[in-house]
Design a protein around this motif. Structure first.
Motif, mmCIF file in Angstrom:
data_model
loop_
_atom_site.group_PDB
_atom_site.id
_atom_site.type_symbol
_atom_site.label_atom_id
_atom_site.label_comp_id
_atom_site.label_asym_id
_atom_site.label_seq_id
_atom_site.Cartn_x
_atom_site.Cartn_y
_atom_site.Cartn_z
ATOM 1 N N LYS A 67 0.852 -1.174 0.000
ATOM 2 C CA LYS A 67 0.000 0.000 0.000
ATOM 3 C C LYS A 67 0.892 1.229 0.000
ATOM 4 C CE LYS A 67 -3.909 -1.996 2.435
ATOM 5 N NZ LYS A 67 -4.753 -1.919 3.622
ATOM 6 N N MET A 68 0.489 2.220 -0.788
ATOM 7 C CA MET A 68 1.281 3.436 -0.871
ATOM 8 C C MET A 68 0.408 4.642 -0.573
ATOM 9 S SD MET A 68 4.019 2.876 -3.912
ATOM 10 C CE MET A 68 2.885 2.765 -5.242
ATOM 11 N N HIS A 69 1.049 5.723 -0.137
ATOM 12 C CA HIS A 69 0.309 6.929 0.224
ATOM 13 C C HIS A 69 0.018 7.813 -0.982
ATOM 14 C CE1 HIS A 69 4.478 8.247 0.126
ATOM 15 N NE2 HIS A 69 4.051 9.487 0.035
ATOM 16 N N VAL A 70 0.537 7.448 -2.149
ATOM 17 C CA VAL A 70 0.315 8.242 -3.357
ATOM 18 C C VAL A 70 -0.443 7.425 -4.385
ATOM 19 C CG1 VAL A 70 2.284 9.773 -3.067
ATOM 20 C CG2 VAL A 70 2.602 7.584 -4.180
ATOM 21 N N LYS A 71 -1.140 8.108 -5.274
ATOM 22 C CA LYS A 71 -1.883 7.459 -6.350
ATOM 23 C C LYS A 71 -1.545 8.138 -7.668
ATOM 24 C CE LYS A 71 -5.858 5.864 -3.697
ATOM 25 N NZ LYS A 71 -7.311 5.927 -3.559
ATOM 26 N N LEU A 72 -2.032 7.539 -8.736
ATOM 27 C CA LEU A 72 -1.787 8.063 -10.077
ATOM 28 C C LEU A 72 -2.416 9.443 -10.212
ATOM 29 C CD1 LEU A 72 -0.492 6.828 -12.651
ATOM 30 C CD2 LEU A 72 -2.787 6.394 -13.429
ATOM 31 N N GLY A 73 -1.664 10.398 -10.746
ATOM 32 C CA GLY A 73 -2.175 11.745 -10.959
ATOM 33 C C GLY A 73 -1.933 12.702 -9.809
ATOM 34 N N ASP A 74 -1.382 12.233 -8.697
ATOM 35 C CA ASP A 74 -1.097 13.110 -7.556
ATOM 36 C C ASP A 74 0.072 14.031 -7.869
ATOM 37 O OD1 ASP A 74 -3.081 11.966 -6.066
ATOM 38 O OD2 ASP A 74 -1.760 10.739 -4.833
ATOM 39 N N THR A 75 0.019 15.248 -7.335
ATOM 40 C CA THR A 75 1.138 16.173 -7.430
ATOM 41 C C THR A 75 2.009 15.956 -6.202
ATOM 42 O OG1 THR A 75 -0.265 17.763 -8.555
ATOM 43 C CG2 THR A 75 1.793 18.589 -7.644
ATOM 44 N N VAL A 76 3.294 15.697 -6.436
ATOM 45 C CA VAL A 76 4.202 15.375 -5.335
ATOM 46 C C VAL A 76 5.448 16.246 -5.402
ATOM 47 C CG1 VAL A 76 3.452 12.983 -5.074
ATOM 48 C CG2 VAL A 76 5.277 13.518 -6.668
ATOM 49 N N LYS A 77 6.116 16.325 -4.256
ATOM 50 C CA LYS A 77 7.386 17.036 -4.154
ATOM 51 C C LYS A 77 8.433 16.016 -3.743
ATOM 52 C CE LYS A 77 9.550 20.988 -1.910
ATOM 53 N NZ LYS A 77 9.325 22.118 -0.990
ATOM 54 N N VAL A 78 9.583 16.016 -4.423
ATOM 55 C CA VAL A 78 10.670 15.087 -4.095
ATOM 56 C C VAL A 78 11.367 15.624 -2.858
ATOM 57 C CG1 VAL A 78 12.772 13.996 -4.943
ATOM 58 C CG2 VAL A 78 10.911 14.474 -6.515
ATOM 59 N N ILE A 79 11.513 14.771 -1.816
ATOM 60 C CA ILE A 79 12.074 15.232 -0.546
ATOM 61 C C ILE A 79 13.492 14.733 -0.295
ATOM 62 C CG2 ILE A 79 9.856 15.578 0.557
ATOM 63 C CD1 ILE A 79 10.237 12.866 1.943
#
Length: 191
Positions: A67-79
């Motif tokens: 299970k992941m906290h992100v899904k397809l199409g999410d806007t994310v920031k590389v940390i």
């Protein structure tokens, strides 16, 4: 125990004295040798895999999907990593090893051979996978990265939201927007 006693008695019969030479004489085993039985036990052979080869599998030998906290199409920031601080949209997800591909981030160069004789080779930039723990959900309106939380709305639907801003990520409009963009990309590739 019985096999050990028989071995000792057969060894006692052999004597190496100085008067007779043992070398060069044929060895004649005693006729009254005890019978030795071997028991066939199932032996499990355990193969040690390298660290990068270990994939956790289910009993039907399919990989476990995490299970992941992100899904397809999410806007994310590389940390973390070389592209730390960059913002992009997730275009592909690999759930068996918890990695994601973010648009225009973590670009790697790939040297392509020519496919036909007259065609020259190429150097192509491709997007490589990033582990999902190295990205964090990002709010475009508030311009802040945040952890994700889960809550159940009044209508009974379970949605994800950003903890810092309270912004709901999983809304029907967002999903429609993602699907429309995917359909446009497929049409562009087809033409």
């Amino acid at each position: 125990m019985a096999a050990m006693a028989a071995l000792q008695s057969s060894m006692a019969g052999l004597s190496l004295s100085s008067s007779s030479s043992f070398l060069g004489q044929p060895f004649i085993p005693s006729l009254a040798s005890p019978s030795v039985t071997f028991v066939d036990k199932p032996c499990t052979i355990v193969m040690k895999l390298k660290r990068w080869e270990r994939i956790e599998c289910k009993p039907n030998s399919l990989p476990v999907l995490h299970k992941m906290h992100v899904k397809l199409g999410d806007t994310v920031k590389v940390i973390s990593g070389r592209d730390k601080g960059k913002i992009g949209e997730i275009t592909r997800i690999f759930r068996h090893n918890s990695t994601v591909i973010v648009k225009d981030i973590n670009l790697k160069t790939k040297h392509m051979k020519s496919r036909e004789e007259g065609e020259p080779g190429q150097i192509v930039k491709i997007e490589a996978a990033i582990h999902s723990s190295n990205v964090m959900l990002y709010s475009k309106e508030q311009e802040v990265a945040s952890r994700v939380g889960h809550k159940i709305l009044e209508d009974g639907s379970r949605v994800r939201y950003l903890i810092k801003t309270g912004e709901i990520i999983d809304s029907a409009e967002n999903w429609k927007k993602v699907h429309k963009e995917k359909e446009k990309e497929k049409e562009e590739k087809a033409t």
